[in-house]
Design an enzyme around this catalytic site. Structure first.
Site, short mmCIF file in Angstrom:
data_model
loop_
_atom_site.label_atom_id
_atom_site.label_comp_id
_atom_site.label_asym_id
_atom_site.label_seq_id
_atom_site.Cartn_x
_atom_site.Cartn_y
_atom_site.Cartn_z
NE ARG A 6 -1.77 9.24 -8.76
CZ ARG A 6 -0.59 9.26 -8.16
NH1 ARG A 6 0.37 10.02 -8.62
NH2 ARG A 6 -0.35 8.52 -7.11
CG ASP A 22 2.16 12.55 1.67
OD1 ASP A 22 3.21 12.54 1.01
OD2 ASP A 22 1.45 11.55 1.86
CE LYS A 76 -3.17 9.37 -2.76
NZ LYS A 76 -2.08 8.44 -3.10
CG ASN A 77 -1.74 7.95 1.20
OD1 ASN A 77 -2.00 7.81 0.01
ND2 ASN A 77 -0.76 8.73 1.64
CG ASP A 97 15.49 -1.43 -0.13
OD1 ASP A 97 14.61 -0.58 -0.37
OD2 ASP A 97 16.42 -1.23 0.67
CG LEU A 98 13.54 -1.01 3.52
CD1 LEU A 98 13.28 0.28 4.28
CD2 LEU A 98 14.63 -1.83 4.22
NE ARG A 142 7.46 7.09 -3.15
CZ ARG A 142 6.18 7.47 -3.15
NH1 ARG A 142 5.70 8.17 -4.14
NH2 ARG A 142 5.39 7.13 -2.17
CB CYS A 177 4.43 10.73 -6.90
SG CYS A 177 2.78 11.37 -6.83
#
Ligand code: UD1
Length: 429
Positions: A408, A316, A22-23, A134-135, A131, A126
C-alpha cells in the site's frame, strides 16, 4: 498472501531512488474531481492505494490513462497519470471501496463543492486508533453543508452551494485541512483556515490547486486563506518526493551501517527526522542529487523523541525509529502524541528480541546487542516497514507475513533494498 524473507546482517550500499509521496499523490488525484478538464500528475508512485483510488474515482466518473513507459524508466520510476472528470456520474462512494483506504473519504469535499451533494461511507484504513472524521465534517458544516450520518454513510448537501467561512481546527489534522481546502476553492467568498496542517503534502495540494486556478495564500503555514472561484481548470503537476519513504530508508542505513544515496530526496521535508538520525550516530549530507546517509562502525546512541505535526518528528516514522533504537546503547524514550494506538509493532519487534516497555503514550526501548530473525506479522503500513528495518540487522532469517500493507505504501521495496545489497525476497503465495 505474499511474504517477505529477509536474511539480516548485510550493510546497505549504493543508490536508492525515492518515489513520489503516497500521501500527496492521493489528495492530488482526488482534486481531479474539482474540474471537468484534465489533471496530469507526474511522479505518481506505483502503489496498491493508488490503484484502489483510481477505481474509486472511476466509480464517480473520472476517466484515467497511465502514460506508457519512456526511455530510461524502470519499475521504480514514478508514473504519469491523466485524470479527467468530464462528468460526475455518481456522488456515492460505497463502503466496499472506502473501507479499504481511509484517504478515499476525502472525495467528500470536492464532490460536495462541485455537485452540491455527496454520500460517502465512513472510512476504514490502517488500524491505528479510532481516527474519527468529526473535524472534516465540522469544516464542511462551517462552509454551509448540511450533514447527516445514516447507516454508516455521511450524507452531505449544499443545495445553494458552499460559502466561505472561518474554519478553526481545535487540533491539527491533515485530512481536515485537505478537505477544507478542496471544498473552499469552489465556495462563494473567502475562507480562512486556522490551525491548518503545515505538512508538505498540504502545500503540494495547494500548489496544484493554484495551477488549476484556485486562489490560495498561506499554504505551509497554520493560516490558509482561500478566495473561492466559480470553476477550476486542468493542470500539470509533479508529486513531491516521499519524506516518509526517505526517512524509512535513512533509518534502514543507520541500522545496517553502510553508505546510500537517497536519490531525489529533499532534506527540508524531514529535517527533524534527519536531526534525530544524526543524534543517533548517522552521518547525513545533502546535495542536488539527494540525501546521503552513512554509518561506519560506530554504535548507535539512544534518543528522546516526541511525535508532532510538521515540522516536528512525524508519527509515520515512529515505528521505524523504534526499530532502529532496538540496537542503540541505553534507553530510548519515544512519545506518540498523534495516534493513541500506534504501538502495535512493539509486540512484533519483541519477537525479534527487542526490549520495549509501554507506559501510556510512551515507549521505552532498552537497546540490545543483537536481534534474532523470527516469523513476524505486519499490522499496519508503517509498522510493517519497521519490521523490515529490524530484520535487516537481525541474525538469520526473518519472514514478514501479510505484506499487503507494505504494498500500500512502499514502491518496489524489495527491489530498492536488494539493489543496495540487502538479502531480501518476496515469496508469493
Ligand atoms: C494523515 C496521513 C497519515 C499520517 C497523519 C498524521 C495521509 C493519507 N495519511 O492521516 O499517514 O499519519 O496524517 O500526520 O495523508 N482527528 C480527529 N478528528 C478528525 C480528524 C482527525 O480527532 O476529524 C485526529 C486523529 O484521530 C489524529 C489527529 O487528529 O489523532 C491527526 O489526524 P490527521 O492529521 O487527520 O490524519 P490523517 O489525515 O487521517
Amino acid at each position: 498472501m505474499d511474504r517477505i524473507r529477509i536474511v539480516g546482517g548485510e550493510p546497505l550500499v549504493g543508490t536508492l531512488p525515492i518515489s513520489g509521496a503516497k500521501n500527496a499523490a492521493l489528495p492530488l488525484m482526488i482534486a481531479s474531481l474539482l474540474t471537468e478538464e484534465t489533471l496530469e500528475l507526474h511522479n505518481v508512485p506505483r502503489l496498491a492505494d493508488v490503484g484502489l483510488l483510481l477505481r474509486i474515482l472511476g466509480n464517480h466518473g473520472v476517466d484515467h490513462s497511465i502514460a506508457g513507459k519512456r526511455p530510461g524508466q524502470t519499475a521504480e520510476t514514478g508514473q504519469t497519470i491523466r485524470l479527467k472528470a468530464g462528468n460526475i456520474i455518481d456522488t456515492v462512494a460505497p463502503y466496499e471501496l472506502v473501507s479499504r483506504m481511509r484517504a478515499s473519504f476525502w472525495v467528500l469535499g470536492p464532490l460536495l463543492a462541485r455537485m452540491g451533494e455527496a454520500k460517502v461511507s465512513l472510512p476504514g484504513g490502517c488500524a491505528i486508533g479510532t481516527r474519527p472524521v468529526d473535524l472534516l465534517l465540522m469544516a464542511l458544516e462551517r462552509l454551509g453543508a448540511e450533514i447527516e450520518i445514516d447507516a454508516g454513510y455521511v450524507l452531505a448537501r449544499a443545495p445553494k452551494g458552499l460559502r466561505g467561512a472561518e474554519i478553526a481546527f481545535p487540533k491539527v489534522t491533515v485530512g481536515g485541512t485537505h478537505t477544507a481546502l478542496m471544498a473552499a476553492v469552489l465556495a462563494d467568498g473567502t475562507t480562512v483556515i486556522e490551525n491548518a496542517a503545515c505538512e508538505p503534502e498540504v502545500t503540494d495540494l495547494a500548489l496544484c490547486l493554484a495551477k488549476m486556478g484556485a486562489r490560495i495564500t498561506g499554504a505551509g503555514t497554520a493560516r490558509i486563506v482561500v478566495e473561492g472561484v466559480t470553476s477550476l481548470g486542468g493542470a500539470e503537476h509533479s508529486v513531491l518526493p516521499d519524506r516518509i519513504e526517505t526517512g524509512t530508508y535513512a533509518m534502514a542505513v543507520a541500522m545496517t551501517g553502510g553508505d546510500v544515496l537517497l536519490e531525489g530526496a529533499e532534506p527540508d521535508l524531514l529535517q527533524s527526522a534527519l536531526d534525530v538520525l544524526v543524534e543517533a550516530g548517522a552521518e547525513i549530507s545533502a546535495s542536488n542529487e539527494g540525501i546521503r546517509v552513512r554509518r561506519n562502525g560506530a554504535g548507535l546512541a539512544s534518543v528522546d523523541v516526541t511525535t508532532q505535526p510538521f515540522p516536528g518528528f512525524p508519527t509515520d516514522l515512529q515505528a521505524q525509529l523504534m526499530a532502529l533504537m532496538t540496537r542503540a546503547k541505553g534507553t530510548t524514550r519515544i512519545r506518540e502524541t498523534i495516534f493513541e494506538n500506534r504501538f502495535m509493532h512493539v509486540q512484533e519487534l519483541a519477537r525479534l528480541g527487542a526490549r520495549i516497555r509501554l507506559d501510556g503514550d510512551v515507549a521505552y526501548v532498552d537497546g540490545v546487542a543483537r536481534l534474532k530473525g523470527a516469523p513476524v506479522m505486519a499490522t499496519d503500513l508503517r509498522a510493517s516497514v519497521s519490521l523490515v528495518i529490524a530484520a535487516l540487522a537481525a541474525e538469520g532469517e526473518t519472514m514478514v507475513n501479510r505484506v499487503y500493507h507494505l504494498d500500500r505504501g512502499f514502491e518496489a521495496l524489495e527491489a530498492k533494498l536488494g539493489r543496495c545489497g540487502a538479502r531480501i525476497e518476496r515469496i508469493s503465495g
